[in-house]
Motif scaffolding. Sequence first.
Motif, PDB file in Angstrom:
ATOM      1  N   GLU A  26       0.805  -1.207   0.000  1.00  0.00           N
ATOM      2  CA  GLU A  26       0.000   0.000   0.000  1.00  0.00           C
ATOM      3  C   GLU A  26       0.847   1.272   0.000  1.00  0.00           C
ATOM      4  O   GLU A  26       0.314   2.372   0.005  1.00  0.00           O
ATOM      5  CB  GLU A  26      -0.935   0.009   1.220  1.00  0.00           C
ATOM      6  N   ASP A  27       2.171   1.125   0.013  1.00  0.00           N
ATOM      7  CA  ASP A  27       3.046   2.282  -0.114  1.00  0.00           C
ATOM      8  C   ASP A  27       3.055   2.742  -1.575  1.00  0.00           C
ATOM      9  O   ASP A  27       3.237   1.941  -2.485  1.00  0.00           O
ATOM     10  CB  ASP A  27       4.486   1.936   0.298  1.00  0.00           C
ATOM     11  N   GLU A  46       2.240  19.129  -2.029  1.00  0.00           N
ATOM     12  CA  GLU A  46       2.001  18.474  -0.741  1.00  0.00           C
ATOM     13  C   GLU A  46       0.537  18.510  -0.305  1.00  0.00           C
ATOM     14  O   GLU A  46       0.037  17.521   0.246  1.00  0.00           O
ATOM     15  CB  GLU A  46       2.894  19.066   0.344  1.00  0.00           C
ATOM     16  N   PRO A  47      -0.202  19.619  -0.513  1.00  0.00           N
ATOM     17  CA  PRO A  47      -1.622  19.591  -0.125  1.00  0.00           C
ATOM     18  C   PRO A  47      -2.408  18.495  -0.847  1.00  0.00           C
ATOM     19  O   PRO A  47      -3.262  17.835  -0.251  1.00  0.00           O
ATOM     20  CB  PRO A  47      -2.120  20.987  -0.525  1.00  0.00           C
ATOM     21  N   LEU A  48      -2.126  18.296  -2.124  1.00  0.00           N
ATOM     22  CA  LEU A  48      -2.809  17.225  -2.863  1.00  0.00           C
ATOM     23  C   LEU A  48      -2.388  15.861  -2.337  1.00  0.00           C
ATOM     24  O   LEU A  48      -3.223  14.959  -2.194  1.00  0.00           O
ATOM     25  CB  LEU A  48      -2.499  17.338  -4.361  1.00  0.00           C
ATOM     26  N   GLN A  55      -7.867  10.253   1.573  1.00  0.00           N
ATOM     27  CA  GLN A  55      -8.999   9.731   0.809  1.00  0.00           C
ATOM     28  C   GLN A  55      -8.795   8.311   0.292  1.00  0.00           C
ATOM     29  O   GLN A  55      -9.760   7.590   0.046  1.00  0.00           O
ATOM     30  CB  GLN A  55      -9.301  10.668  -0.365  1.00  0.00           C
ATOM     31  N   THR A  56      -7.545   7.905   0.103  1.00  0.00           N
ATOM     32  CA  THR A  56      -7.285   6.564  -0.436  1.00  0.00           C
ATOM     33  C   THR A  56      -6.859   5.558   0.625  1.00  0.00           C
ATOM     34  O   THR A  56      -6.960   4.358   0.410  1.00  0.00           O
ATOM     35  CB  THR A  56      -6.188   6.608  -1.510  1.00  0.00           C
ATOM     36  N   LYS A 242      -8.190   2.762  -6.385  1.00  0.00           N
ATOM     37  CA  LYS A 242      -8.173   3.868  -5.423  1.00  0.00           C
ATOM     38  C   LYS A 242      -7.584   5.128  -6.055  1.00  0.00           C
ATOM     39  O   LYS A 242      -8.101   6.231  -5.872  1.00  0.00           O
ATOM     40  CB  LYS A 242      -7.362   3.471  -4.186  1.00  0.00           C
ATOM     41  N   LEU A 243      -6.488   4.948  -6.783  1.00  0.00           N
ATOM     42  CA  LEU A 243      -5.828   6.091  -7.415  1.00  0.00           C
ATOM     43  C   LEU A 243      -6.714   6.713  -8.492  1.00  0.00           C
ATOM     44  O   LEU A 243      -6.846   7.942  -8.575  1.00  0.00           O
ATOM     45  CB  LEU A 243      -4.495   5.658  -8.018  1.00  0.00           C
ATOM     46  N   ARG A 244      -7.313   5.868  -9.318  1.00  0.00           N
ATOM     47  CA  ARG A 244      -8.181   6.378 -10.383  1.00  0.00           C
ATOM     48  C   ARG A 244      -9.364   7.160  -9.789  1.00  0.00           C
ATOM     49  O   ARG A 244      -9.694   8.260 -10.251  1.00  0.00           O
ATOM     50  CB  ARG A 244      -8.705   5.224 -11.242  1.00  0.00           C
ATOM     51  N   LYS A 245      -9.996   6.587  -8.784  1.00  0.00           N
ATOM     52  CA  LYS A 245     -11.138   7.256  -8.151  1.00  0.00           C
ATOM     53  C   LYS A 245     -10.730   8.591  -7.562  1.00  0.00           C
ATOM     54  O   LYS A 245     -11.436   9.602  -7.725  1.00  0.00           O
ATOM     55  CB  LYS A 245     -11.722   6.349  -7.059  1.00  0.00           C
ATOM     56  N   PHE A 246      -9.558   8.623  -6.903  1.00  0.00           N
ATOM     57  CA  PHE A 246      -9.110   9.873  -6.288  1.00  0.00           C
ATOM     58  C   PHE A 246      -8.877  10.949  -7.343  1.00  0.00           C
ATOM     59  O   PHE A 246      -9.429  12.057  -7.250  1.00  0.00           O
ATOM     60  CB  PHE A 246      -7.821   9.655  -5.489  1.00  0.00           C
TER      61      PHE A 246
END
Length: 325
Positions: A26-27, A46-48, A55-56, A242-246
């Motif tokens: 998960e890293d 960094e904020p993103l 969120q993920t 997870k990445l795509r959804k985010f």
Amino acid sequence: MKFLRSLITLAAGAAAFACVATAHAEDVNLGIISTDSSAVLKQRWEPLIDDMRKQTGLNVKAFFATDYAGIIEGMRFNKVQVGYFGNASAIEAVDRSDGEVFAKAQHANGDSGYYSLLITNVNSRFKTLDDVFRNTKDVTLGFGDPNSTSGTLVPGYYLFAKHNAPVNTSFKSVLPSSHEANLLAVVNNKIDIATNNSMMMETLKREHPDKFAQVRVLWTSPLIPSDPLVWRKDLPQATKDKLRKFFLNYAKTDPHEKAVMAGITEYSGFEASSNQQLLPIREIVLFQQKQKIESDAHLSDSDRKTQLAALDAKLSALSNAQSKQ
């Protein structure tokens, strides 16, 4: 009992190892190409990245290298799992680092891409392109990273090659650097001209209007597709989901997220994409390779003919692929 305790110990150890393996899986290291200094990039991204973690549920870390190749090689050796690239560097990540384009940036002004620029100081002796190409041996050029789309590849083809002025041999000096460094060098009159892009100029206009007023744009390229996001193809599907959804949902409505994106070079969010968006840039790369072969005096006629035929076949295949889009 001793045997039972051993089994329990082994089972606990296996479970612990599974937890460690799961945690490691998960890293995610997010690589950001070096358009600016690492400090500036960290401040913008960094904020993103903080929002990605929340969120993920992924353990997301930023990876900044001193040049584009550092991110490409980082992905190749699985030190970077997701990268923000330009189109030219994304080609390298796809071809050499098991990468795949899955999204691209959306621009706040509604454009589907951005532009490469040639800039100079407003007080320089260069008022037009004719002034530049009249005597390039008396001109210092700030050029981009070798893997930069807007800093190197696009101006190399659409500007310098079109004016029969190979970058490496035509100018008094060529100083490859980041967009930020080239922009500051022009503002401070340290170099005559430099490649750059419209996103950097928009940021300069917003954050430093006094410095923006010191820049003259001499040339604007055709539209370049928006910068892509690339992930390693071997990422677990759950992680990809997870990445795509985010990314595809980020900054669509939330004011905080919109502000974060506005701080990353005038972006409004991301949209789905694929390796197909790289096809026009691949065509430029092949055209450049063709030009080099045609002018290579060390090649025999038969070798030149063979290599050109191979490139023509690739160009034809690219043209067919683009016509099907």
